[in-house]
Design a protein around this motif. Structure first.
Motif, short mmCIF file in Angstrom:
data_model
loop_
_atom_site.label_atom_id
_atom_site.label_comp_id
_atom_site.label_asym_id
_atom_site.label_seq_id
_atom_site.Cartn_x
_atom_site.Cartn_y
_atom_site.Cartn_z
N HIS A 56 18.06 69.06 71.69
CA HIS A 56 17.69 68.45 70.41
C HIS A 56 18.90 68.24 69.51
O HIS A 56 19.84 69.04 69.52
CB HIS A 56 16.67 69.31 69.67
CG HIS A 56 15.37 69.41 70.37
ND1 HIS A 56 15.08 70.39 71.28
CD2 HIS A 56 14.27 68.63 70.30
CE1 HIS A 56 13.86 70.22 71.75
NE2 HIS A 56 13.34 69.15 71.17
N ILE A 57 18.82 67.18 68.71
CA ILE A 57 19.83 66.93 67.69
C ILE A 57 19.17 66.99 66.31
O ILE A 57 17.94 66.91 66.21
CB ILE A 57 20.50 65.54 67.86
CG1 ILE A 57 19.47 64.41 67.70
CG2 ILE A 57 21.27 65.45 69.16
CD1 ILE A 57 20.06 63.03 67.51
N LEU A 58 20.00 67.14 65.29
CA LEU A 58 19.54 67.01 63.92
C LEU A 58 20.12 65.70 63.40
O LEU A 58 21.32 65.47 63.47
CB LEU A 58 20.05 68.17 63.06
CG LEU A 58 19.75 68.05 61.55
CD1 LEU A 58 18.23 68.07 61.32
CD2 LEU A 58 20.43 69.18 60.80
N ARG A 59 19.27 64.84 62.90
CA ARG A 59 19.70 63.54 62.36
C ARG A 59 19.48 63.57 60.85
O ARG A 59 18.38 63.86 60.38
CB ARG A 59 18.88 62.42 62.99
CG ARG A 59 19.30 61.04 62.54
CD ARG A 59 18.57 59.99 63.37
NE ARG A 59 19.02 58.66 63.05
CZ ARG A 59 18.22 57.71 62.58
NH1 ARG A 59 16.94 57.94 62.41
NH2 ARG A 59 18.71 56.51 62.32
N VAL A 60 20.54 63.29 60.10
CA VAL A 60 20.50 63.30 58.64
C VAL A 60 20.81 61.90 58.14
O VAL A 60 21.83 61.31 58.51
CB VAL A 60 21.52 64.30 58.06
CG1 VAL A 60 21.45 64.32 56.54
CG2 VAL A 60 21.30 65.70 58.62
N ILE A 61 19.93 61.36 57.31
CA ILE A 61 20.15 60.04 56.70
C ILE A 61 20.59 60.30 55.27
O ILE A 61 19.95 61.05 54.54
CB ILE A 61 18.86 59.20 56.72
CG1 ILE A 61 18.39 58.74 58.08
CG2 ILE A 61 19.08 57.91 55.94
CD1 ILE A 61 18.22 59.49 59.18
N PHE A 62 21.71 59.67 54.87
CA PHE A 62 22.27 59.95 53.56
C PHE A 62 23.02 58.73 53.02
O PHE A 62 23.26 57.77 53.74
CB PHE A 62 23.22 61.15 53.63
CG PHE A 62 24.45 60.90 54.46
CD1 PHE A 62 25.65 60.54 53.87
CD2 PHE A 62 24.43 61.03 55.84
CE1 PHE A 62 26.79 60.31 54.62
CE2 PHE A 62 25.55 60.80 56.62
CZ PHE A 62 26.73 60.44 56.00
#
Length: 86
Positions: A56-62
């Motif tokens: 799994h990855i962590l995806r951050v939208i910013f």
């Protein structure tokens, strides 16, 4: 760098916790400052991704203005879902 969160992003911490995903603000900060991958969302927003575990990855939208970084949302995803689009 100052990191601020939208109301939606703040609500995501508790939402994901109900499904067993414990993600801290420190993990979010580390992901946006030293990501494994960077990209752009389909809406043109910056994304940063890092590994949560082997699958799994962590995806951050910013978005970023000067030294202020605003986290719009974040979510875990299976590896390969977003990495293949980079």
């Amino acid at each position: 760098m100052k990191v601020v969160y939208t109301k939606h992003a703040l609500e995501k911490f508790q939402f994901l916790k109900r499904f067993g995903w414990i993600i801290s603000k420190g993990t979010i900060r580390q992901t946006v400052t030293t990501p494994h991958w960077r990209g752009v969302s389909r809406f043109g927003q910056e994304t940063a991704m890092s590994l949560l575990d082997p699958t799994h990855i962590l995806r951050v939208i910013f978005d970023q203005e000067g030294d202020r970084l605003r986290v719009i949302t974040f979510h875990p995803a299976r590896r390969g879902t977003y990495e293949s689009t980079l």
